[in-house]
Scaffold this active site. Sequence first.
Site, PDB file in Angstrom:
ATOM      1  CG  ASP A 167      -2.121   0.825   1.057  1.00  0.00           C
ATOM      2  OD1 ASP A 167      -2.138   1.605   0.101  1.00  0.00           O
ATOM      3  OD2 ASP A 167      -3.062   0.691   1.845  1.00  0.00           O
TER       4      ASP A 167
ATOM      5  CG  HIS B 147      -3.012   1.785   8.047  1.00  0.00           C
ATOM      6  ND1 HIS B 147      -2.472   2.939   7.537  1.00  0.00           N
ATOM      7  CD2 HIS B 147      -4.005   2.159   8.875  1.00  0.00           C
ATOM      8  CE1 HIS B 147      -3.128   3.968   8.035  1.00  0.00           C
ATOM      9  NE2 HIS B 147      -4.063   3.526   8.848  1.00  0.00           N
TER      10      HIS B 147
END
Lengths: 918, 534
Positions: free
Chosen positions: A758, A893
């Site tokens: 990501d 994340h």
Amino acid sequence: MSEPGQGRARGRGGRGRSRPQTADQPAPGQAPPPSQPLPPGAAGAAPPVGRGRARGVAARQAAAQQQQQQQQPQISQMQQQPQAQAEAAGAMVGGRGVQRGGGRERPSGNGGPPTAQMAGMSLGDSGDAPYRRRAPYERFVERQWKAPNISSKGAMGDKCNLITNYFPVTLPSEFKIYQYHVDFKPNIENVRVKFAMIANLSEAIGDTKLFDGGILYLARKLPADPSVFYAKRAYDGEQVQITFTFTCEVQSTSPQFLQISNILFKRVQGALKMKQIRDHYFNMGLSVQVSKHRLEVVPGFTTSIAKYEGGNLLGVDIIHKILRMDTVLDSLYDLYNSFNSNDISAFHNKAVKELVGSIVMTRFNNKTYRVDDIDWDKRPTSTFERKGEQISFADYYKQHWNISISDMNQPLLVTKPTDKDLRRGDQENLCLIPELCTITGLSEQARSDFNVMRDLAVHTRIGPDKRVATLEKFTRQINQDAEAQKILQPWHMKIAPIAARIPARQYPAEKLLMRDKSNKLTEISYNIREADWSRNMRNVFLLKAVYMENWMIVFPGKAQSNAAELSDCLNKVGSGMGMRIGHPTVVELPNDRNDSYLQAIRANLKDTVQMVVAVVMNNKKDRYDAIKKMCCIDHPVPSQVVMTKTLSKKQGLMSVATKIAIQMNCKMGGEVWGTNIPLKNFMVVGMDSYHDSSNKGQSVGAMVASLNKECTRYYSKTEYHPSKDELMRNLGVLFTGALRKYHEVNGSLPQKLFIYRDGVGDGQLAAVQESEIEQIRQACKNAAGEEYRPQLTFFVVKKRIATRLFYQENNQIINPQPGTIVDDFVTKSEWYDFFIVSQSVRQGTVTPTSFNVIKDESGLQADHLQKLTYKMTHLYFNWQGTVRVPAPCQYAHKLAFLQGQSLHREFSAHLADKLFYL
Amino acid sequence: MPNKNTPNGFYMFMLEEQKKIKAQTKTTPSMHELPAMCKDSWKSLSAAQKAYYDNLAKQEKARQRSGSDKDKYRKDNQRQIIAYRRDPVLEKEKRRRHETDVMQKSWRDHDLLEIVFHVIDFQVMYDERHEDHHLPLELGMTAFTLRDGLLKSLHSFINPGEVPQGNKHLAFKHSENTHKIPIDFEQGDKDFGRIWRKINDFINGDATDDGDIPPLFCLSDNTEIVEGCLDFIYMKSDADEPNLIHKIYCMEDLVSSLIVKSGKTERRPVLSQINDALRQNLWDFTGSIRCAYHEETDCSFCSLSIVRRHSFAAFDLLSNVLDFSLTPNHMPPQPEQQFQVLAPEAFGRAFQRGNRRKNFERPQTAPNGDWEDRHQYMPQRQQHQQPRQPDYSVVPPAVGRFEINLSDDDDDEDEDNDDNYEDEDDEEVKSTHAEYHLKELRKPKTLSMLQVVSNDGGNMPSVLARLGRGAPLYMAAQMTHPGGMAPQPAVAPPPGFGIRPTMPVTRQVTPVQSLGSGAIGRGRGRGRGLPPQI
């Protein structure tokens, strides 16, 4: 007349090009309005457009030899001495235009996006050296990311049709335009003056033209080459010689033409009376006022034309800008009146606290600034230097903007030059008049106000039906508006009024593995529309429950009842999930100071303690940080911090406790549910990065790798890398660790690695390929020797995209259901990419997630990669439903966030095999 | 603009003329004078002669481009000659090496334990890349000797005056994120003369015999801030005497030099690790070492507390290396026990009723073979194989990054950690070695300064027993293992989630020789590698 292009056709604006300063186009000959209220020096001198670039060119052309050794000339560093600018401006003659002649050097005659134009120019300068910057052009546009013989299309799932936010653009098939390089003699620095002059020549060169200050595109070929024209400068009547030199023909099929069409489209939006604020155009006329909160919502569009598998498409999406209805001056007065006392300095402090840091927009030119300070001593009557003369702010605004300032006693706002301004040479602080400034965006206070957000959501969160209607209205308007057609017609550009319908497929709901009451494996399912299984898992046990025999609960005395209820509830819900929760060690604190918590936890942390639960009264960040630091670094133990606020609602307590219990189970290494993935010996890895708030210039890169076949156990590790290069530097360490752990758990190494990355933009794909994939390969070698070569599959995950998908059901347009997959038409032909709608949203329009496979050695079919990706979105244990990105990405994340926000250093390795950061 | 470094025909001609002139007159005309001297004779040369020199120039040019010293002729994008470019990072390293040398020399003929060291820290208004100045808001200093611990400390708030125009936003943000000192703080001292005198007096008392001002130590990340703040104070103080405080050294270098000096290791420990150890968070919120204001706001960014924390951490790191014993002066005072442990019965309802109404009949083995390899989540008691320590093991041994693990045993994650550095550059490899060394040094498990090496718990000095973590600190038996090698991991990984069932098996199965090349040679069996699977 045209504006300098700012097309973003390929997801990345032209490097080193500046944006147009304002949206309005001045009438020919009119003195150019300065772009900034107070630019001492800048307003009078050459306009900033392209200055940095020009200087670069001048230097480069002069010293071609030296230039070969330059790797990536950095614009930022090219203007350090102010006096060098004059010289640069002089050297600009011929520099910019020549350089911008995108297609000239390219033998094929193909043009390219702006990045390529830079590259094209320098080929001419240094023909003998392989010029490195040509590469980006190839990377972005031409590079084939997928193997030619592999199909990137899947077939699994139910077929359906979706509506998109893309509109087919018809470009003429047999159409050529001619690119000219324009020279002015004497040199003219101001772009607007140039525009005016070119506009005056329309008889000679025709009405169909596109000029950006250096390059001129014409629909017809001029009879002579070079052609020379003469024009009078409007303000002093000086005779100017304008020379057009032919550079190349641009075919309507070339990428450069797409770039041109993007510029054209910006002009169309301008013609529709939309105003440009920063990158996008907004429809000021359609703004909605939310008077209750003194806010104004202005709708606008982001647009881009690019080539996809379905042809040239115009992608449009609705965006909003939130403005306050009050000016800064109003806010200042409100604040002042709210002070009863005459304590001026208290008022000053308060005002600085409230206003400093906010972003304001000046309505007259729609530019935004950050307020860095308030100058209480300056007034609109104060003067500043402009073109060597002193002029008062009031006079300046009267003369140049025809604005009368009514309040002459207001202080002025101070804004510091941004990095970009500094690069351009604007070093001075600017002063703004509060009366003319509107605060944009929401204040922290408003953002946390539920009512404000709800009232705004009515306007900003647009449902699918309304969104499609608005978009189609927009394109219909373009097709009907005479002004707009006048711009598009000469270039034979047509935009379809109806959004493209594309084929898609829908996956059914996944089966999730859990355990029934007798502890046997069982499968649960869920309603695909909601993609939420919190209800479906009420009567089953967790897949792998950890017996929480020995845990500690720490709370301040005031929260004793809350803590008791929590522990009571945990015990109750735990038994319903197959998770036995024993007696806690109960520690009561006399106060809620940080040290009390730390001391209490430290003192009672026996080495059998499995979990520390801290009940806190408020969300003070430093306390949370301190607790987490201790429990993740110094004394590694899973920890759970609970706010009393979440426990105070009696009716919701059970569901809160359920969530907490599940979360704690994961933190201790348990598993909640699993999916069936019909693959063997594979590892799924998620990677994300986050900027560390305290370590300056450092970003945290986190990696989370699955350890078992069901992808329910994970190994986590982090690294630090300099934030200016977004790429992770120390991936090797992370992957060796993960592979070792995998081996330890499974007794073998994974044959296939699926990596979800990501946080990379389109522009970095090649860099990712070169750097990160290489590091991973190296790590594999280091972990298990030369012969170990796992099959790598590398996905780049993008959440923030403009693509929207809608599903039509019985004349009603709704969001596509979770599990909808699109791998045709709006995908790029050079890429192996697909979109998945994995989540379900209650309000507004769902955003699909884009996946781009930049490396695939797995030998799996596209179907299987897509299915695997979809399955992975089910495994985020903190949410009983599907999430937008594959679970490892979400975990990464979370981990990067925790470390970047709270820990600021690497967590203890003892916790690496637990999801302690949930 | 032509590139002046490029040789041309005339330039080559001039060089030749220069040689001739030198041979004739024994003087070397400079390159400034030469053009005037040579231009006429150059003009009179024939085209062929000129071509000869042009050719020479070409050759010279080619040599410059491809020679080994080509960097001397190349410029980077900032028009600086590449060979003469200065890398700020390298510069700083060089400076630190030099400072370390000077420091070590100055210790000659001194008892290391008696030298007074000064630590300094500033809290600043903002710390921004664009701003070249640093405005101090708070000053904290300590002086210590290793033997006696903290001797004295100095603390002062400073009011540097108005926030520079335009920087208020930065100042607010910085204050909010870190030290919480308000702008225009009323406790801030505006009398810079006084502050400067205070600093000088603080150091001067400890000046060495030859009158040298002793160096001030701070963390390597902060040298610029400290230097900037000291300069600022000196400038504002209008002091008559010259600024003698110019030795700002890095505390990491101090600690590592001391470790080297102790003679117990040849290798210099890795600085980043010392940095980590010095910045450890153990005492971040220990109340009694903070200034009153930060005590009240419960904030850890207090200069006074920071310098003290650094000193304590240094004592902790060094106490075993340099063989001095920790006294109350070497550690923060023990705060009163704040918390009270309640009996579960006095707490939740469920526990009164007895929570064992449900017997969780969990099968010992998973029913499905599929899941079989993962039944590590057995009830806790069964898997906790380590005999529980008797009552006194109340202090959980810290297992932080700087904990020193001497055992080769079982501590897999740590091993992973270490081994992972293999593919990194030298620096990293060094780091693992040094980490190991550091580990060795801190023999029987000095977890932190709180743990006192003592062969019998009963003999514990009473004062120590109360210090540190707020609980009696006795070490478990393993800590006192002679020879510094604990027989088993002193610190079991937190229990309850995974004995690693497959692990011992794996280890036996895995032949060490099948390791990847990098993994071998790490010695001590830590490079337990993985067999290639293909």
